[in-house]
Design a protein around this motif. Structure first.
Motif, PDB file in Angstrom:
ATOM      1  N   LEU A   5     -33.055  28.722  26.795  1.00 36.01           N
ATOM      2  CA  LEU A   5     -32.042  29.417  27.568  1.00 36.01           C
ATOM      3  C   LEU A   5     -30.699  28.726  27.385  1.00 36.01           C
ATOM      4  N   GLU A   6     -29.792  29.416  26.704  1.00 37.43           N
ATOM      5  CA  GLU A   6     -28.461  28.871  26.484  1.00 37.43           C
ATOM      6  C   GLU A   6     -27.546  29.175  27.669  1.00 37.43           C
ATOM      7  N   SER A   7     -26.568  28.296  27.857  1.00 38.29           N
ATOM      8  CA  SER A   7     -25.558  28.508  28.882  1.00 38.29           C
ATOM      9  C   SER A   7     -24.278  27.810  28.446  1.00 38.29           C
ATOM     10  N   GLY A   8     -23.189  28.158  29.107  1.00 35.09           N
ATOM     11  CA  GLY A   8     -21.933  27.466  28.869  1.00 35.09           C
ATOM     12  C   GLY A   8     -20.917  28.212  28.036  1.00 35.09           C
ATOM     13  N   GLY A   9     -21.290  29.368  27.517  1.00 31.09           N
ATOM     14  CA  GLY A   9     -20.326  30.136  26.742  1.00 31.09           C
ATOM     15  C   GLY A   9     -19.230  30.694  27.625  1.00 31.09           C
ATOM     16  N   GLY A  10     -18.214  31.254  26.985  1.00 30.62           N
ATOM     17  CA  GLY A  10     -17.130  31.853  27.737  1.00 30.62           C
ATOM     18  C   GLY A  10     -15.917  32.068  26.886  1.00 30.62           C
ATOM     19  N   LEU A  11     -14.787  32.289  27.560  1.00 37.56           N
ATOM     20  CA  LEU A  11     -13.517  32.544  26.903  1.00 37.56           C
ATOM     21  C   LEU A  11     -12.644  31.300  27.015  1.00 37.56           C
ATOM     22  N   VAL A  12     -12.086  30.883  25.900  1.00 43.93           N
ATOM     23  CA  VAL A  12     -11.247  29.688  25.880  1.00 43.93           C
ATOM     24  C   VAL A  12     -10.101  29.911  24.904  1.00 43.93           C
ATOM     25  N   GLN A  13      -8.994  29.253  25.141  1.00 40.94           N
ATOM     26  CA  GLN A  13      -7.853  29.371  24.243  1.00 40.94           C
ATOM     27  C   GLN A  13      -8.016  28.444  23.040  1.00 40.94           C
ATOM     28  N   GLY A  15      -7.724  25.601  20.611  1.00 42.34           N
ATOM     29  CA  GLY A  15      -7.503  24.194  20.897  1.00 42.34           C
ATOM     30  C   GLY A  15      -8.274  23.673  22.096  1.00 42.34           C
ATOM     31  N   GLY A  16      -8.893  24.571  22.826  1.00 46.34           N
ATOM     32  CA  GLY A  16      -9.651  24.181  24.006  1.00 46.34           C
ATOM     33  C   GLY A  16     -11.045  23.696  23.686  1.00 46.34           C
ATOM     34  N   SER A  17     -11.807  23.457  24.750  1.00 46.97           N
ATOM     35  CA  SER A  17     -13.162  22.914  24.609  1.00 46.97           C
ATOM     36  C   SER A  17     -14.156  23.710  25.445  1.00 46.97           C
ATOM     37  N   LEU A  18     -15.381  23.718  24.962  1.00 45.96           N
ATOM     38  CA  LEU A  18     -16.501  24.279  25.710  1.00 45.96           C
ATOM     39  C   LEU A  18     -17.712  23.419  25.458  1.00 45.96           C
ATOM     40  N   SER A  19     -18.602  23.393  26.429  1.00 45.36           N
ATOM     41  CA  SER A  19     -19.853  22.672  26.263  1.00 45.36           C
ATOM     42  C   SER A  19     -21.008  23.625  26.480  1.00 45.36           C
ATOM     43  N   LEU A  20     -21.829  23.780  25.471  1.00 48.10           N
ATOM     44  CA  LEU A  20     -23.012  24.622  25.558  1.00 48.10           C
ATOM     45  C   LEU A  20     -24.238  23.770  25.864  1.00 48.10           C
ATOM     46  N   ALA A  21     -25.169  24.376  26.569  1.00 42.33           N
ATOM     47  CA  ALA A  21     -26.442  23.717  26.846  1.00 42.33           C
ATOM     48  C   ALA A  21     -27.574  24.681  26.531  1.00 42.33           C
ATOM     49  N   TYR A  80     -27.461  19.898  23.801  1.00 44.96           N
ATOM     50  CA  TYR A  80     -26.078  20.241  24.111  1.00 44.96           C
ATOM     51  C   TYR A  80     -25.264  20.408  22.828  1.00 44.96           C
ATOM     52  N   LEU A  81     -24.200  21.167  22.943  1.00 45.04           N
ATOM     53  CA  LEU A  81     -23.226  21.269  21.867  1.00 45.04           C
ATOM     54  C   LEU A  81     -21.841  21.194  22.494  1.00 45.04           C
ATOM     55  N   VAL A 117     -19.270  32.926  22.783  1.00 49.10           N
ATOM     56  CA  VAL A 117     -18.083  32.067  22.793  1.00 49.10           C
ATOM     57  C   VAL A 117     -16.942  32.857  22.178  1.00 49.10           C
ATOM     58  N   THR A 118     -15.861  32.998  22.923  1.00 47.27           N
ATOM     59  CA  THR A 118     -14.692  33.720  22.443  1.00 47.27           C
ATOM     60  C   THR A 118     -13.485  32.815  22.534  1.00 47.27           C
TER      61      THR A 118
END
Length: 121
Positions: A5-13, A15-21, A80-81, A117-118
């Motif tokens: 089960l993945e989580s943590g995606g979303g919309l980011v500008q 140069g930004g950061s996201l952490s997936l699990a 994690y990613l 992830v967008t």
């Protein structure tokens, strides 16, 4: 029954950061290599990163090397990613995969449902 089960995606500008699990169940987690793949609209699923069961060995696609970091916590059955310096071309559905090793999607047995992830400019 193995579940990822993945989580943590979303919309980011840009140069930004996201952490997936990716939380796993139904398997002896530490025994399995894990991978992250991604698929953009109209494109084939592509390798992003992998990590060995022990966590001592990792590998990255050239396109994300130096920006993404894969890790795992075998006590929590989670991989994690961490994604930094995101670019528009990182926009895709990101998938977690287990019981495999290497850069080919066909090398993995189990897959999660994916998380979007967008990256916008």
């Amino acid at each position: 029954q193995v579940q990822l089960l993945e989580s943590g995606g979303g919309l980011v500008q840009t140069g930004g950061s996201l952490s997936l699990a990716c939380a796993a169940s139904g398997l002896t987690f530490s025994a399995y290599g894990l991978g992250w793949f991604r698929q953009a609209p109209g494109k084939e699923r592509e390798f992003v990163s992998l990590i060995s069961g022990s966590g001592r060995t990792t590998n990255y696609a050239d396109s994300v090397k130096g920006r993404f970091t894969i890790s795992r916590d075998n006590a929590k059955n989670t991989v994690y990613l961490q994604m930094n310096s995101l670019k528009r071309e990182d926009t895709a559905v990101y998938y977690c995969a287990a019981d495999g090793y290497g850069t080919r999607p066909s090398a993995y047995t189990y897959w999660g449902q994916g998380t979007q992830v967008t990256v916008s400019s």
